[in-house]
Design a protein around this motif. Structure first.
Motif, PDB file in Angstrom:
ATOM      1  N   VAL A 289       0.735  -1.234   0.034  1.00 37.91           N
ATOM      2  CA  VAL A 289      -0.019   0.022   0.179  1.00 37.91           C
ATOM      3  C   VAL A 289       0.891   1.023  -0.123  1.00 37.91           C
ATOM      4  N   GLY A 290       1.838   1.261   0.737  1.00 38.38           N
ATOM      5  CA  GLY A 290       2.975   2.300   0.808  1.00 38.38           C
ATOM      6  C   GLY A 290       3.424   2.454  -0.649  1.00 38.38           C
ATOM      7  N   ARG A 291       3.818   1.573  -1.305  1.00 38.59           N
ATOM      8  CA  ARG A 291       4.357   1.776  -2.676  1.00 38.59           C
ATOM      9  C   ARG A 291       3.147   2.352  -3.685  1.00 38.59           C
ATOM     10  N   GLU A 292       1.938   2.054  -3.400  1.00 36.05           N
ATOM     11  CA  GLU A 292       0.861   2.209  -4.254  1.00 36.05           C
ATOM     12  C   GLU A 292       0.621   3.696  -3.899  1.00 36.05           C
ATOM     13  N   LEU A 293       0.623   4.315  -2.870  1.00 33.19           N
ATOM     14  CA  LEU A 293       0.253   5.348  -2.380  1.00 33.19           C
ATOM     15  C   LEU A 293       1.483   6.406  -2.176  1.00 33.19           C
ATOM     16  N   ASN A 294       2.558   5.957  -2.521  1.00 32.85           N
ATOM     17  CA  ASN A 294       3.870   6.596  -2.553  1.00 32.85           C
ATOM     18  C   ASN A 294       4.067   7.107  -0.831  1.00 32.85           C
ATOM     19  N   LYS A 295       3.713   6.527   0.028  1.00 34.09           N
ATOM     20  CA  LYS A 295       3.961   6.849   1.449  1.00 34.09           C
ATOM     21  C   LYS A 295       4.960   5.816   1.940  1.00 34.09           C
ATOM     22  N   PRO A 296       5.850   6.441   2.722  1.00 33.82           N
ATOM     23  CA  PRO A 296       6.865   5.361   3.550  1.00 33.82           C
ATOM     24  C   PRO A 296       6.330   4.603   4.511  1.00 33.82           C
ATOM     25  N   VAL A 297       6.948   3.477   4.834  1.00 27.91           N
ATOM     26  CA  VAL A 297       6.535   2.580   6.053  1.00 27.91           C
ATOM     27  C   VAL A 297       7.210   3.094   7.208  1.00 27.91           C
ATOM     28  N   ILE A 298       6.684   2.890   8.611  1.00 30.14           N
ATOM     29  CA  ILE A 298       7.455   3.145   9.560  1.00 30.14           C
ATOM     30  C   ILE A 298       7.470   1.482  10.273  1.00 30.14           C
ATOM     31  N   VAL A 299       8.795   1.207  10.507  1.00 29.85           N
ATOM     32  CA  VAL A 299       8.946  -0.210  10.459  1.00 29.85           C
ATOM     33  C   VAL A 299       9.592  -0.515  12.198  1.00 29.85           C
ATOM     34  N   HIS A 300       8.551  -1.571  12.971  1.00 30.95           N
ATOM     35  CA  HIS A 300       8.963  -1.997  14.241  1.00 30.95           C
ATOM     36  C   HIS A 300       9.662  -3.447  13.989  1.00 30.95           C
ATOM     37  N   THR A 301      10.681  -3.610  14.606  1.00 33.63           N
ATOM     38  CA  THR A 301      11.176  -4.852  14.610  1.00 33.63           C
ATOM     39  C   THR A 301      11.922  -5.469  16.190  1.00 33.63           C
ATOM     40  N   ARG A 302      11.470  -6.490  16.349  1.00 29.75           N
ATOM     41  CA  ARG A 302      12.024  -7.130  17.546  1.00 29.75           C
ATOM     42  C   ARG A 302      12.094  -8.665  17.681  1.00 29.75           C
ATOM     43  N   ASP A 303      13.235  -8.902  17.798  1.00 31.47           N
ATOM     44  CA  ASP A 303      13.781 -10.461  17.637  1.00 31.47           C
ATOM     45  C   ASP A 303      13.191 -11.100  16.203  1.00 31.47           C
ATOM     46  N   ALA A 304      13.357 -10.308  15.068  1.00 29.50           N
ATOM     47  CA  ALA A 304      12.940 -10.393  13.852  1.00 29.50           C
ATOM     48  C   ALA A 304      13.822 -10.064  12.917  1.00 29.50           C
ATOM     49  N   ARG A 305      15.047  -9.796  13.057  1.00 28.84           N
ATOM     50  CA  ARG A 305      15.948  -9.072  12.466  1.00 28.84           C
ATOM     51  C   ARG A 305      15.954  -9.317  10.864  1.00 28.84           C
ATOM     52  N   GLN A 306      16.298 -10.797  10.766  1.00 33.78           N
ATOM     53  CA  GLN A 306      16.507 -11.196   9.511  1.00 33.78           C
ATOM     54  C   GLN A 306      15.163 -11.461   8.459  1.00 33.78           C
ATOM     55  N   ASP A 307      14.221 -11.719   9.051  1.00 33.71           N
ATOM     56  CA  ASP A 307      12.847 -11.669   8.425  1.00 33.71           C
ATOM     57  C   ASP A 307      12.386 -10.341   8.170  1.00 33.71           C
TER      58      ASP A 307
END
Length: 264
Positions: free
Chosen positions: A121-139
């Protein structure tokens, strides 16, 4: 000087005991040169309630998304797209992966599907993603790469990973945001990454009401305290506070497509 809190949960502050409403929070922030903030949603109903609470204020923009720990019951992907298309929304999220609390395979699959959908959806709307990660670095890195997140841009917020992760995120075209955790005594890994990340790819945030920086640890965090993050990070980077403020404000404008005139 102009500072931006690039990630705060304004709907989570204690307005009954600590603040006299949203205007009071904004006034406290302005007193410390924090003049703009991005209010981040964690659920779709939460986005609607937050937007109603804050209303149309020139110093606040919104994100719209579903946090990885809030998707167990599922949600309407089309509703996410519709709400995210609102002109007041400048970002998708927060989204991402969190395996610390959820280790069941079915829930992990839900998180991954949701994360991928936010990026699409971000790519479609040209809006960046705010990313949360915890214990999931590689994925997290794999999905960002596979879904071509660099096309819409994004930021790993509240960075707690190592220098190698920072390097890979930068190679993907993402920004990296540092919170009050960079001030914590045992956070040398975060400080090492902060020294590595170039000034033109750094953001600062509070993640309020969580993770208040030193010297406010133990208190509710608030946007005004992003000044403390900036002051500390400037020392870590070996630059002046003014230099850091200018860089992070310009980065915010560039990433989230917020008119620089609103940040001047």
């Amino acid at each position: 000087m102009f500072l931006v809190d690039s990630h705060c949960h304004l709907d989570g502050l204690d307005y009954e005991k600590l603040h006299g409403g949203v205007d009071d929070v904004l006034a406290k922030a302005r007193e410390r040169d924090v003049k703009f903030m991005l209010a981040v949603a964690c659920t779709l109903p939460g986005y609607r309630a937050m937007a109603e609470l804050i209303g149309d204020r020139p110093e606040v923009s919104f994100s719209c998304g579903v946090h990885p720990l809030n998707i167990e019951g599922g949600y309407d992907f089309e509703e996410l797209r519709t709400q995210a298309a609102d002109a007041r929304v400048v970002a998708m999220g927060e989204t991402g992966l969190d395996y610390f609390y959820q280790k069941e395979e079915a829930l992990i699959k839900l998180q991954q599907d949701s994360f991928r959908h936010h990026i699409r959806v971000g790519r479609e709307l040209n809006k960046p993603v705010i990313v949360h990660t915890r214990d999931a670095r590689q994925d997290t890195l794999d999905i960002l790469r596979e879904e071509k997140a660099g096309e819409c841009g994004g930021v790993l917020h509240c960075f707690t990973e190592d220098r190698d992760t920072a390097e890979q995120l930068l190679d993907l075209g993402l920004y990296i945001s540092f919170s009050g955790m960079v001030t914590f005594r045992n956070a040398e890994q975060i400080r090492e990454a902060a020294r590595y990340v170039p000034l033109d790819r750094i953001l600062i945030e509070t993640d309020s009401p969580y993770l208040a920086p030193v010297p406010h640890r133990g208190k509710e965090n608030q946007p005004a305290y992003v000044r403390d993050v900036a002051e500390y990070l400037a020392v870590v980077k070996g630059v002046s506070l003014e230099t850091l403020a200018v860089a992070t404000t310009q980065n915010f404008s560039r990433l989230f497509h917020v008119d620089a005139a609103r940040l001047a």
